[in-house]
Design a protein around this motif. Structure first.
Motif, PDB file in Angstrom:
ATOM      1  N   PRO A  81       5.553  21.650  -4.732  1.00  0.00           N
ATOM      2  CA  PRO A  81       5.459  20.225  -4.376  1.00  0.00           C
ATOM      3  C   PRO A  81       4.256  19.906  -3.469  1.00  0.00           C
ATOM      4  N   SER A  82       3.832  20.858  -2.659  1.00  0.00           N
ATOM      5  CA  SER A  82       2.681  20.617  -1.783  1.00  0.00           C
ATOM      6  C   SER A  82       1.378  20.447  -2.560  1.00  0.00           C
ATOM      7  N   GLU A  83       1.364  20.872  -3.820  1.00  0.00           N
ATOM      8  CA  GLU A  83       0.166  20.734  -4.654  1.00  0.00           C
ATOM      9  C   GLU A  83       0.083  19.384  -5.359  1.00  0.00           C
ATOM     10  N   VAL A  84       1.163  18.612  -5.328  1.00  0.00           N
ATOM     11  CA  VAL A  84       1.166  17.289  -5.950  1.00  0.00           C
ATOM     12  C   VAL A  84       0.464  16.318  -5.005  1.00  0.00           C
ATOM     13  N   ILE A  85      -0.538  15.625  -5.527  1.00  0.00           N
ATOM     14  CA  ILE A  85      -1.332  14.696  -4.709  1.00  0.00           C
ATOM     15  C   ILE A  85      -0.454  13.511  -4.316  1.00  0.00           C
ATOM     16  N   PRO A  86      -0.364  13.210  -3.008  1.00  0.00           N
ATOM     17  CA  PRO A  86       0.507  12.127  -2.544  1.00  0.00           C
ATOM     18  C   PRO A  86      -0.065  10.746  -2.847  1.00  0.00           C
ATOM     19  N   ALA A  87       0.785   9.744  -2.711  1.00  0.00           N
ATOM     20  CA  ALA A  87       0.371   8.351  -2.882  1.00  0.00           C
ATOM     21  C   ALA A  87      -0.080   7.791  -1.542  1.00  0.00           C
ATOM     22  N   SER A  88      -0.843   6.722  -1.588  1.00  0.00           N
ATOM     23  CA  SER A  88      -1.252   6.025  -0.367  1.00  0.00           C
ATOM     24  C   SER A  88      -0.034   5.352   0.240  1.00  0.00           C
ATOM     25  N   SER A  89       0.103   5.455   1.552  1.00  0.00           N
ATOM     26  CA  SER A  89       1.223   4.813   2.230  1.00  0.00           C
ATOM     27  C   SER A  89       0.807   3.426   2.694  1.00  0.00           C
ATOM     28  N   ARG A  90       1.691   2.490   2.495  1.00  0.00           N
ATOM     29  CA  ARG A  90       1.449   1.121   2.938  1.00  0.00           C
ATOM     30  C   ARG A  90       2.729   0.597   3.574  1.00  0.00           C
ATOM     31  N   ALA A  91       2.579  -0.267   4.539  1.00  0.00           N
ATOM     32  CA  ALA A  91       3.741  -0.869   5.186  1.00  0.00           C
ATOM     33  C   ALA A  91       4.415  -1.839   4.216  1.00  0.00           C
ATOM     34  N   PRO A  92       5.743  -1.888   4.218  1.00  0.00           N
ATOM     35  CA  PRO A  92       6.414  -2.871   3.363  1.00  0.00           C
ATOM     36  C   PRO A  92       5.992  -4.279   3.761  1.00  0.00           C
ATOM     37  N   MET A  93       5.726  -5.108   2.787  1.00  0.00           N
ATOM     38  CA  MET A  93       5.282  -6.470   3.067  1.00  0.00           C
ATOM     39  C   MET A  93       6.139  -7.448   2.279  1.00  0.00           C
ATOM     40  N   ARG A  94       6.272  -8.625   2.827  1.00  0.00           N
ATOM     41  CA  ARG A  94       7.032  -9.688   2.166  1.00  0.00           C
ATOM     42  C   ARG A  94       6.166 -10.936   2.119  1.00  0.00           C
ATOM     43  N   PRO A  95       6.334 -11.733   1.070  1.00  0.00           N
ATOM     44  CA  PRO A  95       5.556 -12.977   0.984  1.00  0.00           C
ATOM     45  C   PRO A  95       5.908 -13.909   2.138  1.00  0.00           C
ATOM     46  N   ILE A  96       4.917 -14.645   2.599  1.00  0.00           N
ATOM     47  CA  ILE A  96       5.141 -15.622   3.665  1.00  0.00           C
ATOM     48  C   ILE A  96       4.398 -16.897   3.294  1.00  0.00           C
ATOM     49  N   GLU A  97       5.014 -18.019   3.554  1.00  0.00           N
ATOM     50  CA  GLU A  97       4.399 -19.300   3.220  1.00  0.00           C
ATOM     51  C   GLU A  97       3.254 -19.590   4.174  1.00  0.00           C
ATOM     52  N   MET A  98       2.214 -20.196   3.656  1.00  0.00           N
ATOM     53  CA  MET A  98       1.029 -20.504   4.458  1.00  0.00           C
ATOM     54  C   MET A  98       1.343 -21.448   5.617  1.00  0.00           C
ATOM     55  N   CYS A  99       2.298 -22.375   5.418  1.00  0.00           N
ATOM     56  CA  CYS A  99       2.633 -23.315   6.492  1.00  0.00           C
ATOM     57  C   CYS A  99       3.199 -22.580   7.709  1.00  0.00           C
ATOM     58  N   ILE A 100       3.884 -21.482   7.494  1.00  0.00           N
ATOM     59  CA  ILE A 100       4.419 -20.694   8.607  1.00  0.00           C
ATOM     60  C   ILE A 100       3.269 -20.036   9.370  1.00  0.00           C
ATOM     61  N   LEU A 101       2.300 -19.511   8.631  1.00  0.00           N
ATOM     62  CA  LEU A 101       1.133 -18.919   9.279  1.00  0.00           C
ATOM     63  C   LEU A 101       0.343 -19.973  10.044  1.00  0.00           C
ATOM     64  N   ALA A 102       0.210 -21.161   9.467  1.00  0.00           N
ATOM     65  CA  ALA A 102      -0.534 -22.240  10.121  1.00  0.00           C
ATOM     66  C   ALA A 102       0.155 -22.663  11.427  1.00  0.00           C
ATOM     67  N   GLU A 103       1.488 -22.749  11.407  1.00  0.00           N
ATOM     68  CA  GLU A 103       2.227 -23.130  12.616  1.00  0.00           C
ATOM     69  C   GLU A 103       2.074 -22.051  13.678  1.00  0.00           C
ATOM     70  N   ASP A 104       2.146 -20.798  13.281  1.00  0.00           N
ATOM     71  CA  ASP A 104       2.016 -19.689  14.221  1.00  0.00           C
ATOM     72  C   ASP A 104       0.616 -19.656  14.841  1.00  0.00           C
ATOM     73  N   GLY A 105      -0.397 -19.886  14.040  1.00  0.00           N
ATOM     74  CA  GLY A 105      -1.778 -19.866  14.527  1.00  0.00           C
ATOM     75  C   GLY A 105      -2.050 -21.000  15.494  1.00  0.00           C
ATOM     76  N   GLY A 106      -1.448 -22.175  15.251  1.00  0.00           N
ATOM     77  CA  GLY A 106      -1.656 -23.336  16.115  1.00  0.00           C
ATOM     78  C   GLY A 106      -1.025 -23.151  17.484  1.00  0.00           C
ATOM     79  N   ALA A 107       0.105 -22.463  17.528  1.00  0.00           N
ATOM     80  CA  ALA A 107       0.812 -22.263  18.806  1.00  0.00           C
ATOM     81  C   ALA A 107       0.063 -21.324  19.722  1.00  0.00           C
ATOM     82  N   SER A 108      -0.684 -20.392  19.162  1.00  0.00           N
ATOM     83  CA  SER A 108      -1.366 -19.412  20.007  1.00  0.00           C
ATOM     84  C   SER A 108      -2.624 -19.969  20.654  1.00  0.00           C
ATOM     85  N   HIS A 109      -3.121 -21.114  20.160  1.00  0.00           N
ATOM     86  CA  HIS A 109      -4.342 -21.704  20.729  1.00  0.00           C
ATOM     87  C   HIS A 109      -4.058 -22.674  21.849  1.00  0.00           C
ATOM     88  N   GLU A 110      -2.807 -22.964  22.112  1.00  0.00           N
ATOM     89  CA  GLU A 110      -2.462 -23.940  23.154  1.00  0.00           C
ATOM     90  C   GLU A 110      -2.477 -23.336  24.514  1.00  0.00           C
TER      91      GLU A 110
END
Length: 110
Positions: A81-110
């Protein structure tokens, strides 16, 4: 770089096994037989297997099935098994609506 044709000749043709219906990747419903058959079609790495059958691409990102998929590939290739080339690891991700990102970004600039 692996000589795919030489390796396919070395491992021989795909022969169905009694436990090929065993569900290995529950998230994407991939069976042991599908993984074994894919190896005999030239899929030799975990990354290739992810792209070909989507094993390890579900919600758990291979945390549940990764080691088992790797051991099945190794067994079919007749390597450690050590000879089998592994896959790239990535963090689990979930879709997020752009309006949520926009609200979050606006709050940090205040």
């Amino acid at each position: 770089m692996t000589d795919i044709q030489a390796k396919l000749k070395e491992i021989g043709p795909f022969v169905e096994g009694a436990d090929d219906s065993l569900l290995v990747c529950r998230c994407e419903e991939v069976t042991k037989g599908q993984i074994r058959k894919a190896v005999h079609e030239g899929i030799f790495t975990l990354e290739e297997m992810r792209r070909y059958l989507r094993s390890g691409m579900g919600l758990c990102q291979g945390q549940t099935c990764g080691k088992m998929v790797k051991s099945i590939i190794a067994s079919e290739l007749k390597v450690s098994p050590s000879e089998v080339i592994p896959a790239s690891s990535r963090a689990p991700m979930r879709p997020i609506e752009m309006c949520i990102l926009a609200e979050d970004g606006g709050a940090s600039h205040e």
